[in-house]
Design a protein around this motif. Structure first.
Motif, PDB file in Angstrom:
ATOM      1  N   ARG A   1       0.866  -1.181   0.000  1.00  0.00           N
ATOM      2  CA  ARG A   1       0.000   0.000   0.000  1.00  0.00           C
ATOM      3  C   ARG A   1       0.897   1.224   0.000  1.00  0.00           C
ATOM      4  N   PRO A   2       0.681   2.112  -0.955  1.00  0.00           N
ATOM      5  CA  PRO A   2       1.557   3.285  -1.063  1.00  0.00           C
ATOM      6  C   PRO A   2       1.584   4.087   0.229  1.00  0.00           C
TER       7      PRO A   2
ATOM      8  N   ARG B   1       1.338   7.217   2.063  1.00  0.00           N
ATOM      9  CA  ARG B   1       0.725   8.498   1.713  1.00  0.00           C
ATOM     10  C   ARG B   1       1.608   9.695   2.036  1.00  0.00           C
TER      11      ARG B   1
ATOM     12  N   HIS C   1     -10.541  11.291   2.671  1.00  0.00           N
ATOM     13  CA  HIS C   1     -10.922  11.222   4.068  1.00  0.00           C
ATOM     14  C   HIS C   1     -11.300  12.610   4.568  1.00  0.00           C
TER      15      HIS C   1
ATOM     16  N   TYR D   1     -11.587   0.670   6.798  1.00  0.00           N
ATOM     17  CA  TYR D   1     -11.188   1.950   7.367  1.00  0.00           C
ATOM     18  C   TYR D   1      -9.878   1.806   8.139  1.00  0.00           C
TER      19      TYR D   1
ATOM     20  N   GLU E   1      -7.588  -0.313   7.895  1.00  0.00           N
ATOM     21  CA  GLU E   1      -6.442  -0.548   7.010  1.00  0.00           C
ATOM     22  C   GLU E   1      -6.006   0.726   6.319  1.00  0.00           C
ATOM     23  N   GLU E   2      -6.980   1.504   5.913  1.00  0.00           N
ATOM     24  CA  GLU E   2      -6.622   2.751   5.261  1.00  0.00           C
ATOM     25  C   GLU E   2      -5.950   3.705   6.236  1.00  0.00           C
TER      26      GLU E   2
ATOM     27  N   TRP F   1      -4.221   2.899   8.794  1.00  0.00           N
ATOM     28  CA  TRP F   1      -2.857   2.384   8.974  1.00  0.00           C
ATOM     29  C   TRP F   1      -1.978   2.814   7.800  1.00  0.00           C
ATOM     30  N   GLY F   2      -2.529   2.684   6.619  1.00  0.00           N
ATOM     31  CA  GLY F   2      -1.793   3.079   5.426  1.00  0.00           C
ATOM     32  C   GLY F   2      -1.459   4.564   5.414  1.00  0.00           C
ATOM     33  N   ASP F   3      -2.277   5.335   6.068  1.00  0.00           N
ATOM     34  CA  ASP F   3      -2.038   6.775   6.156  1.00  0.00           C
ATOM     35  C   ASP F   3      -1.011   7.111   7.224  1.00  0.00           C
TER      36      ASP F   3
END
Lengths: 353, 353
Positions: free
Chosen positions: A49-50, A52, A94, B110, B112-113, B115-117
DNA sequence: TAGCCTTGCTGCATCGTTCCACCAGTAAAT
DNA sequence: ATTTACTGGTGGAACGATGCAGCAAGGCTA
């Protein structure tokens, strides 16, 4: 801290990081189908996952918008926040939540921080008459959509305003009461500092004039002086004390137009406090149509804002601004509200009774 | 894109970027007072604000926490969000808002996102019985505070639970009704899938037993089957249809315990739909004490959650986790709720009447 | 006076992406 | 045969902040 990087993906797929990057955002058509397939496989095998932060640092872009509301504790704003978040999510954005509590300096501080975070688009729910204080931010390139507020002279350029037509809304509410035979009608609001409040007030007086009546006969209650704290939570408390003030005299109003639903619910409570019946002795009409309006006893007659549509529109316009900061001129979107008649309003009581 | 960088500040102050960096976060005491003064002057002359993306990329840290709630359109969650944001802001943290709509997969996506952030701390308001689905995230190091949910066997390690004591709360509510002489009492909830609902149900039955009564005499209404959509918005609708179901028979309950205030307001509306009076013919008690409980007609008797304290505690614990990911074991914070008696409950009606 | 510590500061590699410039190979145009 | 164009890639310098290692200058000890 298990961060899979683009390098690992590249190695796995036997290509260069650039190619993976191209796949991710450049043009995925810019490579052989087999290569694309290998990259794709590598990505989901490693669960890549890139990052950010890195992406943002490089591009200056970030998939986050800000939302500044008076207070999300108010169901109207909570509801709006939910729809806005839904719209944003559909485009991978978001939402960062900020409660201004209607304090201008807090509002400004938020915007500055958001800017500092790399956020380039904000939905601002401020109904302060002037947006002068945010001008510097807008000039630097902050995309701004003002919600619940119509355009004003002196607004920053490139501002998008989204609002319900408050004049029409209040007019609908007031005309409804006049038609029911009410003449002694009170308008209850906090101080009239904010734009939409003034507009609603204008709709209120308009309706009087249009009916051939003198607005001066109406009763205006707008709190004590200009300095009262008027948070959104207190809208209910405000309405309640307004009702108390208004109803203990001899010449009490037979109907009350409240600035919004929370206020109207407070007014209703105040009416009961005074030993009167809402919808019979005193008619009450609100504004917003929050979920609870229908649950109140009696259910609240109110002016419905098409909030889902408004939230979607707000996001769409904001996105357009972010993607093309110099795109188009300022514009306003004015949606038409709708009167929802329920049981909190009824015929004016017979004065002889 | 007017970004003032640390280099410009350094040049202005006649020092190296490292020194500016040291001033900003290393040890500001590690330099001569005069140097410090020069740096400080340069910073606010240029209006420098550190670029968070760059900082995050370098350090891996980010001053944002996530908040996952069922839906911020529900005033209870809206209110919680507001207090949480307030607490976070005091420490320079921002809050990213996520509405899960109570869908487990959405919840996971959510997280996961987030975390990715780069977000390493989330307040999760999920009352799903199992938190298994988020285990991988927690193992990777995501700090998690579960709100409105008590600890369960099989929970991820290092989880902090913050909740009101639901058993005690429901017990208080039910005992209050029993004391008023009610015997035919209904418990209204959506499906009992979530933990706090089960706990409240336990408190409900406990109260019966403690009074020497058989809980089997109570009426349980929990929707039709397990598959009904039970969003938070619909809590009100749920309550309303529950009331309709329950009140049209001959052996109708004289009191209803609702799973939360929104539901209770719905129940109250349903009671009125049936031509009965809340607080006289049928007593209704809620849970949460949202602002509107006091404004309802009649005002709602309910169990108050100390939400401001809970929000502050949630943030404090989360912050501790973020700053020291391996710090301390799992723990639970259980706050004591308080019964607020208003007018929606009253003595059981005389059966002879 | 050599050796060592301390203070106060600087140099530089690094975080993970992006995207411009470039390149090798092939095909079509001149 | 040379130029031009296109295809399918690769190389590498940024983006802005951090923090370790290092260094010069002064002070202290022996």
């Amino acid at each position: 801290m298990a961060g899979v990087t683009i390098y690992q993906v590249a190695r796995e797929a036997g290509v260069s990081p650039s190619t993976v990057s191209n796949f991710l955002n450049g043009r995925p058509g810019r490579m052989l189908p087999q290569t694309r397939a290998r990259v794709e496989a590598a990505i989901d095998q490693l669960g890549y996952r890139p990052n950010r932060a890195a992406r943002q640092l490089r591009t200056g872009r970030i998939q986050v918008i800000g939302l500044v509301v008076p207070s999300v504790a108010n169901p109207f704003w909570g509801n709006f926040a939910r729809y806005l978040e839904r719209a944003a999510l559909a485009d991978g954005y978001h939402v960062l939540l900020c409660n201004s509590e209607r304090e201008p300096d807090r509002e400004l501080r938020y915007l500055e921080e958001l800017w500092g975070d790399g956020i380039r688009g904000v939905v601002l729910c401020s109904s302060l008459p002037s947006l002068e204080h945010v001008l510097p931010l807008v000039e630097r390139g902050l995309g701004l959509v003002a919600f619940d507020r119509t355009a004003q002279a002196g607004d920053p350029p490139a501002l998008v305003n989204i609002s319900v037509d408050n004049v029409v809304g209040a007019h609908l509410a007031t005309a409804h009461l006049l038609q029911l035979g009410h003449r002694r009608i009170a308008f209850v609001s906090g101080s009239l500092r904010s734009i939409n409040r003034r507009e609603r007030f204008r709709g209120f007086t308009n309706a009087f004039e249009q009916a051939g009546l003198d607005p001066a006969e109406a009763i205006i209650w707008s709190g004590n002086a200009e300095d009262e704290p008027y948070g959104d939570l207190d809208a209910a408390g405000l309405g309640r004390s307004a009702a108390r003030d208004l109803l203990h005299g001899p010449d009490r109003p037979t109907a009350i137009v409240a600035i919004n639903d929370m206020c109207a619910l407070g007014v209703s409570a105040g009416v009961r406090d005074a030993g009167l019946r809402v919808g019979r002795d005193v008619s009450v009409v609100g504004f917003d149509d929050i979920v609870l309006a229908d649950l109140a006893a009696p259910p609240l007659t109110t002016v419905r804002q098409p909030i889902a549509d408004m939230a979607t529109a707000a996001f769409r316009h904001l996105l357009a601004r972010i993607e093309d900061p110099d795109g188009g001129p300022s514009q306003s979107l004015l949606l038409r509200p709708e009167l929802v008649v329920r049981a909190s309003t009824g015929p004016a009581p017979d004065p002889l009774e």
